[in-house]
Write a protein that holds these residues in place. Structure first.
Motif, PDB file in Angstrom:
ATOM      1  N   ILE A  89      78.386  20.348 -66.426  1.00 59.48           N
ATOM      2  CA  ILE A  89      77.143  19.707 -66.875  1.00 59.48           C
ATOM      3  C   ILE A  89      76.191  20.747 -67.452  1.00 59.48           C
ATOM      4  CG2 ILE A  89      75.070  18.475 -66.120  1.00 59.48           C
ATOM      5  CD1 ILE A  89      76.917  16.938 -64.148  1.00 59.48           C
ATOM      6  N   CYS A  90      76.062  21.887 -66.786  1.00 65.50           N
ATOM      7  CA  CYS A  90      75.173  22.944 -67.289  1.00 65.50           C
ATOM      8  C   CYS A  90      75.638  23.449 -68.647  1.00 65.50           C
ATOM      9  CB  CYS A  90      75.101  24.095 -66.294  1.00 65.50           C
ATOM     10  SG  CYS A  90      74.199  23.701 -64.774  1.00 65.50           S
ATOM     11  N   ASP A  91      76.928  23.659 -68.815  1.00 63.99           N
ATOM     12  CA  ASP A  91      77.471  24.095 -70.104  1.00 63.99           C
ATOM     13  C   ASP A  91      77.184  23.066 -71.199  1.00 63.99           C
ATOM     14  OD1 ASP A  91      78.447  26.396 -68.914  1.00 63.99           O
ATOM     15  OD2 ASP A  91      80.531  25.702 -68.849  1.00 63.99           O
ATOM     16  N   LEU A  92      77.435  21.809 -70.876  1.00 68.54           N
ATOM     17  CA  LEU A  92      77.208  20.744 -71.845  1.00 68.54           C
ATOM     18  C   LEU A  92      75.716  20.642 -72.164  1.00 68.54           C
ATOM     19  CD1 LEU A  92      78.396  18.486 -73.569  1.00 68.54           C
ATOM     20  CD2 LEU A  92      78.204  16.984 -71.580  1.00 68.54           C
ATOM     21  N   HIS A  93      74.884  20.719 -71.154  1.00 72.93           N
ATOM     22  CA  HIS A  93      73.440  20.613 -71.348  1.00 72.93           C
ATOM     23  C   HIS A  93      72.938  21.691 -72.311  1.00 72.93           C
ATOM     24  CE1 HIS A  93      69.145  21.214 -70.092  1.00 72.93           C
ATOM     25  NE2 HIS A  93      69.165  19.912 -70.321  1.00 72.93           N
ATOM     26  N   SER A  94      73.467  22.890 -72.190  1.00 74.30           N
ATOM     27  CA  SER A  94      73.016  23.974 -73.068  1.00 74.30           C
ATOM     28  C   SER A  94      73.463  23.769 -74.518  1.00 74.30           C
ATOM     29  CB  SER A  94      73.500  25.332 -72.548  1.00 74.30           C
ATOM     30  OG  SER A  94      74.904  25.428 -72.664  1.00 74.30           O
ATOM     31  N   GLY A  95      74.492  22.956 -74.726  1.00 75.83           N
ATOM     32  CA  GLY A  95      75.000  22.734 -76.090  1.00 75.83           C
ATOM     33  C   GLY A  95      74.699  21.375 -76.669  1.00 75.83           C
ATOM     34  N   SER A  97      79.246   9.128 -66.044  1.00 77.82           N
ATOM     35  CA  SER A  97      78.742   8.514 -67.276  1.00 77.82           C
ATOM     36  C   SER A  97      79.025   9.390 -68.483  1.00 77.82           C
ATOM     37  CB  SER A  97      77.235   8.256 -67.169  1.00 77.82           C
ATOM     38  OG  SER A  97      76.973   7.294 -66.185  1.00 77.82           O
ATOM     39  N   ILE A  98      78.836  10.684 -68.343  1.00 79.94           N
ATOM     40  CA  ILE A  98      79.135  11.619 -69.434  1.00 79.94           C
ATOM     41  C   ILE A  98      80.619  11.545 -69.781  1.00 79.94           C
ATOM     42  CG2 ILE A  98      79.308  14.068 -70.027  1.00 79.94           C
ATOM     43  CD1 ILE A  98      76.740  14.457 -68.244  1.00 79.94           C
ATOM     44  N   SER A  99      81.445  11.460 -68.770  1.00 81.46           N
ATOM     45  CA  SER A  99      82.895  11.412 -68.959  1.00 81.46           C
ATOM     46  C   SER A  99      83.318  10.297 -69.909  1.00 81.46           C
ATOM     47  CB  SER A  99      83.579  11.244 -67.603  1.00 81.46           C
ATOM     48  OG  SER A  99      84.975  11.138 -67.754  1.00 81.46           O
ATOM     49  N   ARG A 100      82.661   9.172 -69.827  1.00 79.12           N
ATOM     50  CA  ARG A 100      83.024   8.027 -70.678  1.00 79.12           C
ATOM     51  C   ARG A 100      82.873   8.331 -72.160  1.00 79.12           C
ATOM     52  NH1 ARG A 100      79.969   5.018 -66.758  1.00 79.12           N
ATOM     53  NH2 ARG A 100      78.282   4.893 -68.265  1.00 79.12           N
ATOM     54  N   TYR A 101      81.945   9.202 -72.520  1.00 78.80           N
ATOM     55  CA  TYR A 101      81.772   9.539 -73.935  1.00 78.80           C
ATOM     56  C   TYR A 101      82.946  10.351 -74.467  1.00 78.80           C
ATOM     57  CZ  TYR A 101      77.036   7.828 -73.778  1.00 78.80           C
ATOM     58  OH  TYR A 101      75.942   7.014 -73.656  1.00 78.80           O
ATOM     59  N   PHE A 102      83.537  11.163 -73.610  1.00 73.03           N
ATOM     60  CA  PHE A 102      84.601  12.069 -74.039  1.00 73.03           C
ATOM     61  C   PHE A 102      86.004  11.554 -73.736  1.00 73.03           C
ATOM     62  CE2 PHE A 102      80.839  14.761 -73.301  1.00 73.03           C
ATOM     63  CZ  PHE A 102      80.684  15.262 -74.585  1.00 73.03           C
ATOM     64  N   TRP A 103      86.130  10.671 -72.732  1.00 72.42           N
ATOM     65  CA  TRP A 103      87.428  10.102 -72.356  1.00 72.42           C
ATOM     66  C   TRP A 103      87.231   8.618 -72.067  1.00 72.42           C
ATOM     67  CZ3 TRP A 103      85.675  14.782 -70.400  1.00 72.42           C
ATOM     68  CH2 TRP A 103      86.346  15.900 -70.895  1.00 72.42           C
ATOM     69  N   PRO A 104      87.132   7.816 -73.110  1.00 73.48           N
ATOM     70  CA  PRO A 104      86.815   6.388 -72.934  1.00 73.48           C
ATOM     71  C   PRO A 104      88.020   5.573 -72.493  1.00 73.48           C
ATOM     72  CG  PRO A 104      87.208   6.832 -75.225  1.00 73.48           C
ATOM     73  CD  PRO A 104      87.299   8.160 -74.503  1.00 73.48           C
ATOM     74  N   ARG A 144      84.460  15.481 -78.470  1.00 69.59           N
ATOM     75  CA  ARG A 144      85.065  16.632 -77.776  1.00 69.59           C
ATOM     76  C   ARG A 144      85.092  17.851 -78.700  1.00 69.59           C
ATOM     77  NH1 ARG A 144      88.682  12.643 -75.899  1.00 69.59           N
ATOM     78  NH2 ARG A 144      90.286  13.383 -77.338  1.00 69.59           N
ATOM     79  N   SER A 145      85.367  17.610 -79.969  1.00 68.23           N
ATOM     80  CA  SER A 145      85.390  18.700 -80.944  1.00 68.23           C
ATOM     81  C   SER A 145      83.982  19.265 -81.169  1.00 68.23           C
ATOM     82  CB  SER A 145      85.977  18.201 -82.261  1.00 68.23           C
ATOM     83  OG  SER A 145      85.948  19.211 -83.224  1.00 68.23           O
ATOM     84  N   ILE A 146      83.011  18.382 -81.357  1.00 67.33           N
ATOM     85  CA  ILE A 146      81.632  18.814 -81.611  1.00 67.33           C
ATOM     86  C   ILE A 146      81.088  19.625 -80.441  1.00 67.33           C
ATOM     87  CG2 ILE A 146      79.245  17.975 -81.808  1.00 67.33           C
ATOM     88  CD1 ILE A 146      80.427  15.590 -83.446  1.00 67.33           C
ATOM     89  N   PHE A 147      81.348  19.167 -79.216  1.00 66.62           N
ATOM     90  CA  PHE A 147      80.791  19.818 -78.035  1.00 66.62           C
ATOM     91  C   PHE A 147      81.760  20.803 -77.382  1.00 66.62           C
ATOM     92  CE2 PHE A 147      78.210  15.943 -78.407  1.00 66.62           C
ATOM     93  CZ  PHE A 147      76.952  16.532 -78.474  1.00 66.62           C
ATOM     94  N   ASN A 148      82.867  21.057 -78.053  1.00 65.84           N
ATOM     95  CA  ASN A 148      83.841  22.041 -77.576  1.00 65.84           C
ATOM     96  C   ASN A 148      84.289  21.746 -76.136  1.00 65.84           C
ATOM     97  OD1 ASN A 148      85.504  24.254 -77.971  1.00 65.84           O
ATOM     98  ND2 ASN A 148      83.998  25.684 -77.154  1.00 65.84           N
ATOM     99  N   ILE A 149      84.707  20.506 -75.917  1.00 66.79           N
ATOM    100  CA  ILE A 149      85.168  20.042 -74.607  1.00 66.79           C
ATOM    101  C   ILE A 149      86.690  19.952 -74.655  1.00 66.79           C
ATOM    102  CG2 ILE A 149      85.115  18.126 -72.954  1.00 66.79           C
ATOM    103  CD1 ILE A 149      82.383  19.343 -73.191  1.00 66.79           C
TER     104      ILE A 149
END
Length: 188
Positions: free
Chosen positions: A178-184, A69-76, A93-98
């Motif tokens: 997920i942990c990295d994203l969760h912290s940011g 589900s998270i993937s869809r936000y960054f790679w639709p 992707r830019s905002i969350f440094n993905i």
């Protein structure tokens, strides 16, 4: 007027949506971590009941569903008028440094779980299911000695691999992402 990406005040809505998936996955990650800690403390001397097996597999499945589900936000999907989804994804992707090497990008992961019903149909009907049929399994890698093994869901403790209908996924990179994203993902 079409905005090129997300209007700044709306970033918070995407942050909330992504946070939901991260937090739901983190609850399951905490459960799996508790199980791993327990197995390490007991040096493999523990009873793995059917109920515990199901809990472990359910939590792993939950982590991977939320990762998809998270993937869809960054790679639709490539659909969308005026490339609105791609513009949003690029900005997120830019905002969350993905970056493009993030394990959450995996289409294999998304397709396996988002189309689980169709994949189950194919798995059960494309070829005969013979040999060992194991609906749920948690333990070391299975040595089949040439006899086919069919697993509905499995978690191999020794390699940290989650298997669903013959598709194998390395757990740790997904958990780390997920942990990295969760912290940011503290956009409020």
């Amino acid at each position: 007027m079409i905005f090129e990406g997300i209007q700044p005040p709306y970033v918070a809505f995407y942050g909330q949506a992504i946070r939901f998936h991260c937090e739901a996955a983190m609850e399951s990650i905490d459960f799996i971590h508790s199980f791993a800690s327990m197995t390490n403390k007991k040096n493999g001397e523990y009873e793995l009941t059917g109920e515990l097996t199901d809990q472990i597999l359910n939590h792993l499945h939950n982590v991977f569903l939320h990762a998809a589900s998270i993937s869809r936000y960054f790679w639709p999907t490539t659909k969308g008028e005026n490339k609105i989804h791609q513009k949003r994804a690029s900005q997120l992707r830019s905002i969350f440094n993905i970056d493009g090497n993030n394990p959450l990008k995996s289409r294999k992961l998304r397709n396996c779980l988002e189309h689980f019903d169709e994949n189950l149909d194919k798995y059960l009907n494309e070829k005969p299911v013979v040999g060992f049929i194991i609906p749920s399994y948690v333990g070391g890698e299975i040595e089949s000695d040439g006899v086919p093994v069919h697993l509905f869901r499995a978690f191999y403790i020794d390699t940290a691999i989650f298997e669903v209908l013959g598709e194998r996924f390395d757990v740790q990179p997904i958990v780390n992402a997920i942990c990295d994203l969760h912290s940011g993902v503290d956009v409020r």
